[in-house]
Structures are given as structure tokens and as C-alpha cells.
Design a protein around this motif. Sequence first.
Motif, short mmCIF file in Angstrom:
data_model
loop_
_atom_site.label_atom_id
_atom_site.label_comp_id
_atom_site.label_asym_id
_atom_site.label_seq_id
_atom_site.Cartn_x
_atom_site.Cartn_y
_atom_site.Cartn_z
N GLU A 1 72.45 -26.93 88.69
CA GLU A 1 71.75 -28.10 88.62
C GLU A 1 71.46 -28.69 87.19
O GLU A 1 70.95 -29.72 86.92
CB GLU A 1 70.52 -27.95 89.48
CG GLU A 1 70.58 -27.90 90.98
CD GLU A 1 69.31 -27.57 91.47
OE1 GLU A 1 68.23 -27.56 91.24
OE2 GLU A 1 69.55 -27.33 93.00
N MET A 2 71.54 -27.89 86.08
CA MET A 2 71.41 -28.07 84.86
C MET A 2 72.57 -28.63 84.06
O MET A 2 73.70 -28.14 84.39
CB MET A 2 70.76 -26.96 84.30
CG MET A 2 69.37 -26.60 84.86
SD MET A 2 68.62 -25.24 84.12
CE MET A 2 67.48 -26.26 82.84
N GLU A 3 72.46 -29.87 83.39
CA GLU A 3 73.46 -30.42 82.79
C GLU A 3 73.44 -29.87 81.35
O GLU A 3 72.72 -29.36 80.71
CB GLU A 3 73.08 -32.07 82.41
CG GLU A 3 73.40 -32.57 84.00
CD GLU A 3 73.18 -34.06 83.71
OE1 GLU A 3 74.13 -34.91 84.27
OE2 GLU A 3 72.08 -34.78 82.93
N LEU B 1 62.50 -31.92 86.53
CA LEU B 1 63.47 -32.65 87.66
C LEU B 1 63.48 -33.97 86.94
O LEU B 1 62.57 -34.71 86.65
CB LEU B 1 62.96 -32.47 88.97
CG LEU B 1 63.99 -33.03 90.04
CD1 LEU B 1 64.99 -31.88 90.16
CD2 LEU B 1 63.21 -32.94 91.49
N GLU C 1 72.16 -21.16 91.39
CA GLU C 1 72.10 -22.24 92.09
C GLU C 1 71.38 -23.32 91.09
O GLU C 1 71.69 -24.41 90.84
CB GLU C 1 71.23 -22.45 93.32
CG GLU C 1 71.88 -21.69 94.63
CD GLU C 1 71.86 -20.23 94.55
OE1 GLU C 1 72.70 -19.44 95.01
OE2 GLU C 1 71.08 -19.52 93.63
N VAL C 2 70.28 -22.88 90.49
CA VAL C 2 69.62 -23.41 89.27
C VAL C 2 70.31 -23.77 87.99
O VAL C 2 70.51 -24.97 87.62
CB VAL C 2 68.23 -22.86 88.78
CG1 VAL C 2 67.70 -23.43 87.47
CG2 VAL C 2 67.27 -22.76 90.27
N THR D 1 68.74 -34.04 88.23
CA THR D 1 69.07 -32.81 87.53
C THR D 1 67.89 -32.10 87.08
O THR D 1 66.74 -32.73 87.05
CB THR D 1 70.10 -33.21 86.41
OG1 THR D 1 69.55 -33.85 85.42
CG2 THR D 1 71.54 -33.96 87.02
N ARG D 2 68.10 -30.73 86.73
CA ARG D 2 67.12 -30.16 86.40
C ARG D 2 67.45 -29.89 84.78
O ARG D 2 68.75 -29.99 84.40
CB ARG D 2 66.98 -28.55 86.81
CG ARG D 2 66.74 -28.71 88.38
CD ARG D 2 66.27 -27.61 88.83
NE ARG D 2 65.81 -27.39 90.32
CZ ARG D 2 64.79 -28.02 90.75
NH1 ARG D 2 63.72 -28.20 90.04
NH2 ARG D 2 64.84 -27.98 92.04
N THR D 3 66.16 -29.81 84.01
CA THR D 3 66.39 -29.83 82.57
C THR D 3 65.29 -29.17 81.69
O THR D 3 64.35 -28.79 82.53
CB THR D 3 66.71 -31.27 81.99
OG1 THR D 3 67.06 -31.06 80.56
CG2 THR D 3 65.29 -32.00 81.97
#
Length: 180
Positions: free
Chosen positions: A160-162, A51, A156-157, A60-62
Motif C-alpha cells: 500500500e506504500m508508494e 493514509l 499488505e502494508v 495510499t499509505r506513507t
Amino acid sequence: MSSVGTPDPNSSWLSDEELADVRRRIPLLYVEAVPVRVDGMGVVTSVGILLRANAQGAITRTLVSGRVMFGETLRDALFRHLEKDLGALAFPQLPPSPVPFSVAEYFPIPGLSAYVDERQHAVALAYVVPVTGTLEPRSDALELTWMTPAEASSPEVHAEMEGGRGTLLRAALASVGVLG
């Protein structure tokens, strides 16, 4: 972040200005890693997702990711970025062969591939890496969230990821046979 002091003429690090100039001119090589926990049979049981706050301040998540420096082996770059993002006690189990599960080509122009990086054209070699130690996210990571493969591959995940990293995460899970 700006450079302080006199740069080392033999360093493979670039100043912010030099990096921006290079990014405008040539593709850069990166490694990306999906940290996982595995059971005794080598089956992935948990997936670690970072995160972070992006440049615009959004959360964001990565994945673990970073540049390969001049003169650095892929294994060394992978280990350095895993340690930088997950902490010195992560104990990553690097693969015996540095063959990635995927190659992701990031473009600054949306639509040319599933992967987008508005700063540059980059090529990332992507790996699934088991970690066995204690994880203490460092650098710009706010936290590491462990998820089941089914949770990690959820829409959903993915949202959240770019930059297409949700697609890369799903490819990672598929490569080890646990896509939910």
C-alpha cells in the motif's frame, strides 16, 4: 495550488513553477520520519502510518516526509513536518543527534534504487521518532493508523506504500530491533 500575491524575495519557499524547474535540475534534500510509540524501556510498541490520497487520487499509505528549506536545520525540518502532518500536540521526541537510521535516494527512473519519485531526484534522511502527544493528522493526511511492528512490516502494508516507502519502513523497524 498556485502562488497568490507577491512572493517574499527572502522566502525559502518556491512557487510551483520554480519548484518544478528546480526538481528537473538538481537533487533536493528531504527528511522522512516514522512516528512511533515506545514503552518505558524504549521498545517500539506502535508505528504510525499516514493514509493519503496521491496525485492520481488513489489512497495510499506513507510516512511523514518533506523538504528541508534553505537555512533550516535538519532538526527544525523534522519537527516542522511532524507537526504539519501529525498536529501541534504530537509532541515528537527528536533525537539528540540528527543522525538518520537510513539515507534513501529517490530517482525519477524506476530500477536505479529501491526508492522512486517520478517528480525528481531526491535524497531523504530517515528517522524513527517517538511521539507522546495526541495526534490529529493535518495537511493532506486523511488519517494516522497505529499498527504493531508486525502489522506495519507486513507484505499488505508494504504493497500500500508508494515509491519504496514500504522498504524504508521495514528498514526503520529493523533499525530499532522490532522488524516483524
